[in-house]
Write a protein that holds these residues in place. Sequence first.
Motif, mmCIF file in Angstrom:
data_model
loop_
_atom_site.group_PDB
_atom_site.id
_atom_site.type_symbol
_atom_site.label_atom_id
_atom_site.label_comp_id
_atom_site.label_asym_id
_atom_site.label_seq_id
_atom_site.Cartn_x
_atom_site.Cartn_y
_atom_site.Cartn_z
ATOM 1 N N VAL A 1 14.554 -0.870 -1.452
ATOM 2 C CA VAL A 1 12.451 -0.807 -1.583
ATOM 3 C C VAL A 1 12.837 0.792 -1.361
ATOM 4 O O VAL A 1 12.061 1.917 -2.192
ATOM 5 N N ILE A 2 13.984 1.829 -1.155
ATOM 6 C CA ILE A 2 13.594 3.320 -1.569
ATOM 7 C C ILE A 2 14.373 3.477 -2.191
ATOM 8 O O ILE A 2 13.786 4.322 -3.325
ATOM 9 N N LEU A 3 15.264 2.561 -3.221
ATOM 10 C CA LEU A 3 15.561 2.712 -4.682
ATOM 11 C C LEU A 3 14.638 2.595 -5.491
ATOM 12 O O LEU A 3 14.808 2.914 -6.694
ATOM 13 N N LEU A 4 13.760 1.883 -4.619
ATOM 14 C CA LEU A 4 13.039 0.777 -5.945
ATOM 15 C C LEU A 4 10.919 1.541 -5.877
ATOM 16 O O LEU A 4 11.244 1.752 -7.212
ATOM 17 N N GLU B 1 0.949 -0.906 0.369
ATOM 18 C CA GLU B 1 -0.036 0.074 -0.253
ATOM 19 C C GLU B 1 1.097 1.188 -0.171
ATOM 20 O O GLU B 1 0.600 1.905 -0.278
ATOM 21 N N PHE B 2 2.139 1.010 1.012
ATOM 22 C CA PHE B 2 2.818 2.287 1.219
ATOM 23 C C PHE B 2 3.476 2.839 -0.109
ATOM 24 O O PHE B 2 3.326 4.459 -1.301
ATOM 25 N N LEU B 3 4.097 1.651 -1.229
ATOM 26 C CA LEU B 3 4.353 1.578 -2.443
ATOM 27 C C LEU B 3 3.678 2.539 -3.333
ATOM 28 O O LEU B 3 4.063 2.860 -4.512
ATOM 29 N N THR B 4 2.527 1.946 -3.608
ATOM 30 C CA THR B 4 0.986 2.411 -4.128
ATOM 31 C C THR B 4 1.089 3.631 -4.102
ATOM 32 O O THR B 4 1.208 4.383 -5.206
ATOM 33 N N VAL C 1 9.503 -2.105 5.627
ATOM 34 C CA VAL C 1 10.287 -2.990 5.380
ATOM 35 C C VAL C 1 10.656 -4.032 6.269
ATOM 36 O O VAL C 1 10.432 -5.564 6.445
ATOM 37 N N ASP C 2 11.343 -3.995 7.247
ATOM 38 C CA ASP C 2 11.853 -4.567 8.339
ATOM 39 C C ASP C 2 10.334 -5.761 9.163
ATOM 40 O O ASP C 2 10.161 -7.232 9.200
ATOM 41 N N ARG C 3 9.039 -4.789 9.528
ATOM 42 C CA ARG C 3 8.330 -5.995 9.342
ATOM 43 C C ARG C 3 8.347 -6.959 8.334
ATOM 44 O O ARG C 3 7.524 -7.658 8.929
#
Length: 208
Positions: free
Chosen positions: A150-153, A90-93, A132-134
């Motif tokens: 994930v930050i870079l993606l 959801e965050f990445l979306t 990401v850790d969770r």
Amino acid sequence: MTSPRPLRADAARNRELLLAAAADEFAERGLDASVADIARRAGIGKGTVFRHFATKDDLLAAIVVDRIAALNGVGERLLDAADPGAALLEFLTAAAHQRQQRDLSFLQEAGDLSEEVTSLRTRMFHTVHRLVDRAREHGAIRADVTGADVILLMCAPNHVVSYVPDAPPDLWRRYLAIIFDGLRPEGAHPLPQPPPDGYGERVQSSAR
């Protein structure tokens, strides 16, 4: 130190319209966009722009702050989600959708315009690491994926679509789905390279 007085409703609305006009102008013309063009687009005089923002860099910084603060708000809200994997998706979306609404590539050129921008960006990176850790601890993503990965993606779905002429507006969702499938542990193979050297650690340590 006293907190800044809140803006009146009309002043807040004018500021919001000004920031939207400035973001559109920067998106079309890059960082060379002039205050005169921004004012014209917003339907106000240059003097009004400078009453809100002393310099063009201050205006640009305000756009950056608004975008980062909104995205970080989404991330922080998701930190207590029952399904950490769904929360990360959801965050990445939300991150990809924010960029899809307006071409924000000019923000990558902006750099660290103010201490507030730097502080907010660090806070958001810290939020991403926690999401990401969770997700990793829950087994929703592969064990060798880091927050730095994930930050870079985050910008990748929109970056890929930018190469497609007349791309359908939701094409970024296809590439986000491919990215997220790549993050899942099912069928994962060892990654050929480690994450960026020290990148994730620098973000996490500076956020403490």
